[in-house]
Design an enzyme around this catalytic site. Sequence first.
Site, PDB file in Angstrom:
ATOM      1  N   ASN A   1       0.706  -1.204   0.019  1.00 52.93           N
ATOM      2  CA  ASN A   1      -0.147  -0.084  -0.012  1.00 52.93           C
ATOM      3  C   ASN A   1       0.979   1.326  -0.059  1.00 52.93           C
ATOM      4  O   ASN A   1       2.061   1.089   0.712  1.00 52.93           O
ATOM      5  CB  ASN A   1      -0.756  -0.091   1.398  1.00 52.93           C
TER       6      ASN A   1
ATOM      7  N   HIS B   1       0.705   4.870   1.786  1.00 52.99           N
ATOM      8  CA  HIS B   1       0.168   5.680   2.719  1.00 52.99           C
ATOM      9  C   HIS B   1       0.716   7.066   2.732  1.00 52.99           C
ATOM     10  O   HIS B   1       1.914   7.152   2.712  1.00 52.99           O
ATOM     11  CB  HIS B   1       0.224   4.997   3.982  1.00 52.99           C
TER      12      HIS B   1
ATOM     13  N   SER C   1       4.871   6.678   2.421  1.00 51.29           N
ATOM     14  CA  SER C   1       5.262   5.353   2.694  1.00 51.29           C
ATOM     15  C   SER C   1       4.717   4.219   1.819  1.00 51.29           C
ATOM     16  O   SER C   1       3.454   4.083   1.842  1.00 51.29           O
ATOM     17  CB  SER C   1       5.154   5.201   4.259  1.00 51.29           C
TER      18      SER C   1
ATOM     19  N   ASP D   1      -1.896   0.191   8.515  1.00 52.03           N
ATOM     20  CA  ASP D   1      -0.785   0.982   8.067  1.00 52.03           C
ATOM     21  C   ASP D   1       0.467   0.448   8.925  1.00 52.03           C
ATOM     22  O   ASP D   1       1.361   1.348   9.108  1.00 52.03           O
ATOM     23  CB  ASP D   1      -1.087   2.519   8.292  1.00 52.03           C
TER      24      ASP D   1
END
Length: 188
Positions: free
Chosen positions: A107, A109, A136, A145
């Site tokens: 992912n 973020h 990130s 996260d």
Amino acid sequence: MKRKLGILISGRGSNMQALVEGSRLPDAPYEVALVASDKPDAAGLVWATEHGIPTFAQSPKGMVKADYEAAIDSALRSAGVEAIALAGYMRLLSDDFVARWRGRIVNIHPSLLPLYKGLDTHQRAIDAGDSHGGCSVHIVTEELDGGEVLGQARVPILPGDTPAALAERVLAEEHKLYPRIVAEWLSR
């Protein structure tokens, strides 16, 4: 041989577009096999279709989460997807889905993790008086996260910055960082 990447989106898919463009570089270790969305009217699906990328859309409305995720999972597996990149996908994945794809979901973020997990990251960084915000790329785990950070880009917070202005500058860095880190990750 290129690895097959699936990308999950919910909106315009600007990070998806950056990943697709990255996949078309001569030395890219991945190709985008499927773009899937929880929003059948997502603008990113139109872009993907126009660029010859298979798409899948399923609204989760009225569905049990496990059934919705089973549909997405089936579409990804049918496309031969080996790894997944979340690119503005605005749904939390269940622990079961993450476990089925353990270590194969990343992912991007919009904060310098571990700072500011979740939403409103730019406002929180400004309110804290931070000198920098950023983005990130991380491995997705059951913790929001919370997975291993694979790469980051720092963006200065300027005097008088608004969350929208900071978000725009961070997004430009996301578009550079995400394809590079995904390529490195899939080359391992």
